[in-house]
Write an enzyme that holds these catalytic residues in place. Structure first.
Site, PDB file in Angstrom:
ATOM      1  N   GLU A 136       0.444  -1.489   0.216  1.00 37.22           N
ATOM      2  CA  GLU A 136      -0.038   0.370   0.414  1.00 37.22           C
ATOM      3  C   GLU A 136       0.778   0.861  -0.077  1.00 37.22           C
ATOM      4  O   GLU A 136       0.267   2.324  -0.622  1.00 37.22           O
ATOM      5  CB  GLU A 136      -0.964  -0.064   1.384  1.00 37.22           C
ATOM      6  CG  GLU A 136      -2.351   1.070   0.950  1.00 37.22           C
ATOM      7  CD  GLU A 136      -1.878   2.566   2.057  1.00 37.22           C
ATOM      8  OE1 GLU A 136      -2.050   3.403   2.284  1.00 37.22           O
ATOM      9  OE2 GLU A 136      -0.675   2.644   2.101  1.00 37.22           O
TER      10      GLU A 136
ATOM     11  N   HIS B 184     -15.392   8.149 -11.168  1.00 33.64           N
ATOM     12  CA  HIS B 184     -16.625   8.158 -10.024  1.00 33.64           C
ATOM     13  C   HIS B 184     -16.922   9.915 -11.190  1.00 33.64           C
ATOM     14  O   HIS B 184     -16.294  10.115 -10.748  1.00 33.64           O
ATOM     15  CB  HIS B 184     -16.705   7.665  -9.141  1.00 33.64           C
ATOM     16  CG  HIS B 184     -17.681   8.120  -7.731  1.00 33.64           C
ATOM     17  ND1 HIS B 184     -18.895   8.551  -8.070  1.00 33.64           N
ATOM     18  CD2 HIS B 184     -17.973   6.356  -7.441  1.00 33.64           C
ATOM     19  CE1 HIS B 184     -19.721   8.502  -7.023  1.00 33.64           C
ATOM     20  NE2 HIS B 184     -19.741   7.091  -6.347  1.00 33.64           N
TER      21      HIS B 184
ATOM     22  N   ASP C 166     -30.151  -6.311  -5.202  1.00 36.32           N
ATOM     23  CA  ASP C 166     -29.482  -5.619  -6.300  1.00 36.32           C
ATOM     24  C   ASP C 166     -29.053  -4.221  -7.128  1.00 36.32           C
ATOM     25  O   ASP C 166     -28.375  -4.027  -7.075  1.00 36.32           O
ATOM     26  CB  ASP C 166     -29.901  -6.473  -7.678  1.00 36.32           C
ATOM     27  CG  ASP C 166     -29.295  -8.232  -7.139  1.00 36.32           C
ATOM     28  OD1 ASP C 166     -28.406  -7.832  -6.550  1.00 36.32           O
ATOM     29  OD2 ASP C 166     -29.697  -8.754  -7.781  1.00 36.32           O
TER      30      ASP C 166
END
Length: 740
Positions: A414, A679, A656
């Site tokens: 990371e 996004h 869903d």
């Protein structure tokens, strides 16, 4: 033909899940009608209470002590041994599977025989001062080997020499101030900047854009030294010889620099290193504030433009370029000799198979690798993750099983750019986009000890509040109160004082690929400092050798109760997401957030009111789409409250729709120049990766627009991104309508 071993990834970890899918789904959904009674609701709550009461502060302490005895840098033998230890423990805890999944990624290390440092040289090229190479080891760690010296991973190698310029925090606005108001040109200069305010990689990018040939980073006491606190080991403040390590990439979500968009497996095509994504082309090196004071002491040139450019060192903070007085003829020389090499890293992936919906995943993931001992970052998070896994395993051993599959992940690398988590997301993207309910991050559990901090998608707001009400506060003076109550009193939301603050997700940790690229609802929680009074950045010894177990035990969380509360919160979120019949999202909160974000970006645009009229820029389509989304969200919420819980197909359809809503905000083309940030509603700020920005396409198009060379083109770009946002929100609203 047998499937090649290297292609197994997630499939290897959840073979049992897929094998049992037909039986589990058929039995769970079609043969037995769902009986949602008071008894079953009470049973659900009782299991959560068992989970929370099973978690123990002493266990978190033991895990932290065990995991921080030695350095565990990504790509090293010690970090692999730690991965195997975690894998063994997960199997012992009772998880259904626990496997190592490897990738071969580009990492960056200092040259062991040619040290990195910065020097002052006289007119003859003789070095008259050199910065420190190593940090003095803390008490009790003098004999520990394999401690990496302070460096900035992925810095270019080189020995640039030139005049020094002080650039404050190296933010975009700092360089604007130098270039536009002070007429100071950084081209061909070496710049020195304070750590803090923004991600270090953005500092380096800004220095490159300004023409600098090298950048030195240091931690100023104004930003990393709290008043009335001793330096470590007598207190938790930063010693003068300590330097903050960290990568300086600008990956923008790409993952491994050589395999952007694809998993770094043996079969993967790799870019040549000179074409690697996000690697700076200038040397970068971190130093402590003792050495920084020596470099800054005799800077000449202009005085700092205002007090915001002054730190706490005993220097003038003159800008330069170059020195004054007796050092007038002297320059700065950087020596950076980092080596980039392809290195194998290892994630640990564990699973608990879902009983009814094994094809729906809730992921709890946190990174394992650290720069040195990782006393806070990340190992408080690793210890918390381990205790959550142990507690879930205890429930499984007692006969309980979650409704949906829980995936536990210990990520590698990371610190080198979110590599382990991103590569796994890339390898399993198709599965994850189809099946993932949520991703909960388990990085550092503490960055302070004042109150809770939560960053998440608006879908999770109400669930976070709910579980926080069910957890006892660990704070002094709140012994009989809930975590929610202490959080609310200490950090109320600026928009609604009746709720605690929840922040937008930016980047800087392993949720990035899941939220920004794949559109999986995500959240993170940890304890933080008092932001009203504690003005230092992060926590003072961040990414130094002094991040030890003793730092946590002696100063930050002696009882380990703060970390226990974080474990309980993270664990309860996973439990509710994995075991509730109806996924506990609140779509109306998303509608409220969109309304606020649209108003905010419109207010920013009003600074250019005349230009908006001149170029016929209208936000009406955005407001219209937000209104339509709000109406669709209200209608969906009404239908959700009326759904027949004994009709498994009806429940599955609405679940869903909830699961896929976050995916509906994903644009496959991505943001301009940042194609892996897809996004449309949220992205890391272009000017600070750590911070979240709403409507990033519109915001970036308007940034500094008054100085764009072609105003018509610039405002056309604003129109384009208003259009994209309006379309995306309208399309997302369409996913909430009743199924025909």
């Amino acid at each position: 033909m047998a499937r090649p071993r290297h292609l197994r990834g997630l499939g290897m970890c959840i073979t049992a899940v897929l094998a049992s899918f037909i039986a589990g789904f058929t039995v769970g959904w079609f043969i037995k009608p769902l009986k949602e009674t008071t008894t079953s609701a009470g049973y659900h709550q009782s299991i959560q209470q068992k989970l929370l009461s099973e978690m123990k502060a002493e266990n978190i302490r033991s895990f932290l002590r065990s995991f921080t005895k030695l350095p565990h840098l990504a790509g090293t033998e010690q970090n692999l041994l730690l991965a195997k230890k975690i894998q063994t423990q997960w199997k012992k805890f009772g998880l259904d599977s626990a496997n190592l999944v490897h990738y071969d990624v580009l990492l960056s290390y200092p040259n062991e025989t040619n040290a990195n440092y910065v020097s002052i040289v006289d007119e003859h090229g003789v070095e008259i001062f050199k910065t420190s190479y190593l940090e003095p080891p803390p008490d009790g760690y003098e004999n520990v080997t394999n401690i990496i010296p302070p460096y900035n991973a992925f810095s270019a190698s080189g020995m640039p020499e030139g005049e020094l310029v002080y650039v404050n925090y190296a933010r975009t606005e700092d360089f604007f101030k130098l270039e536009r108001e002070m007429n100071i040109n950084c081209t061909g200069k070496i710049v020195i900047a304070r750590y803090g305010k923004i991600f270090r990689g953005n500092k380096v990018k800004n220095a490159m854009l300004a023409g600098a040939m090298g950048i030195i980073l240091y931690s100023d006491p104004a930003d990393y030294f709290a008043p009335d606190v001793q330096p470590y080991p007598k207190g938790w403040n930063l010693p003068g010889a300590a330097a903050q390590r960290g990568n300086v990439l600008n990956l923008n979500g790409a993952g491994d620099p050589l395999t952007p968009g694809y998993p770094a497996k043996e079969y993967t095509f790799r870019l040549p290193v000179e074409e690697a994504v996000g690697i700076p082309n200038i040397p970068v090196h971190p130093i402590g504030y003792n050495d920084a004071e020596r470099l800054l002491r005799n800077l000449g040139g202009a005085a700092p433009p205002d007090k915001s450019w002054k730190g706490s060192l005993n220097v003038s903070y003159n800008i330069g370029p170059g020195f004054t007085g007796s050092e007038y003829s002297r320059n700065i020389r950087m020596h950076v000799n980092n080596i980039n090499k392809i290195t194998r890293i290892y994630n640990v992936i564990g699973t608990i198979r879902g009983s009814t919906e094994p094809d729906r995943y809730v992921i709890l993931g946190g990174h394992r690798d650290s720069w040195v001992f990782g006393g806070i970052d990340p190992t408080t998070g690793t210890a918390v993750l381990q205790e959550i896994a142990r507690s879930f395993g205890k429930l499984v051993n007692g006969g309980w099983r979650p409704r949906r599959t829980i995936i536990f992940a210990s990520w590698d690398a990371e610190e080198f750019g979110l590599l382990g988590s991103t590569e796994w997301a890339e390898e399993n993207a198709k599965l994850l986009q189809e099946r993932s309910i949520a991703y909960i991050n388990s990085d550092s559990a503490i960055e302070g000890n004042y109150t809770l901090r939560v960053d998440c998608t608006p879908l999770l707001n109400q669930l976070v509040y709910k579980v926080a009400r069910e957890i006892s506060s660990p704070d002094d003076g709140f012994e009989s109160k809930s975590l929610y109550e202490s959080w609310l009193e200490k950090d109320p939301s600026p928009e609604n004082k009746e709720c605690p603050r929840i922040n937008k997700l930016g980047s800087g940790s392993d949720f990035e690929a899941y939220f920004q690229r794949l559109g999986i609802a995500s959240g993170r929680a940890r304890y933080t400092k008092n932001k009203k009074t504690d003005k230092y950045s992060s926590y003072p010894v961040y990414h130094t050798i002094y991040e030890t177990f003793e730092l946590v035990q002696n100063f930050y969380d002696p009882t380990f109760k703060k970390q226990l509360s974080v474990a309980q919160l993270r664990g309860a979120l996973v439990y509710e997401l994995a075991d509730s019949v109806v996924i506990p999202f609140n779509i109306q909160d998303y509608a409220k957030a969109l309304k606020n974000y649209a108003a905010s970006i419109f207010n920013i645009s009003k600074k250019h009111d005349q230009q908006l009229r001149n170029h016929a820029v209208s936000f009406d389509p955005l407001f219209s789409a937000v209104k339509n989304f709000s109406e669709a969200a209200s209608d969906f919420h009404r239908r959700l409250t009326q759904v027949d819980l004994n009709n498994p197909i009806a429940v599955r359809i609405m679940n869903d729709q909830q699961m896929l809503l976050e995916r509906a905000f994903i644009d496959p083309l991505g943001l301009p120049g940042r194609k892996f940030y897809r996004h449309i509603i949220f992205a890391p700020s272009s000017h600070n990766k750590y911070a979240g920005e709403s409507f990033p396409g519109i915001y970036d198009a308007m940034f500094d627009i008054e100085n764009k060379a072609d105003p018509s083109l610039a405002w056309a770009e604003v129109k384009k991104h208003i259009s994209i946002a309006a379309f995306t929100i309208q399309a997302a609203a369409g996913t909430l309508t009743n199924v025909l």
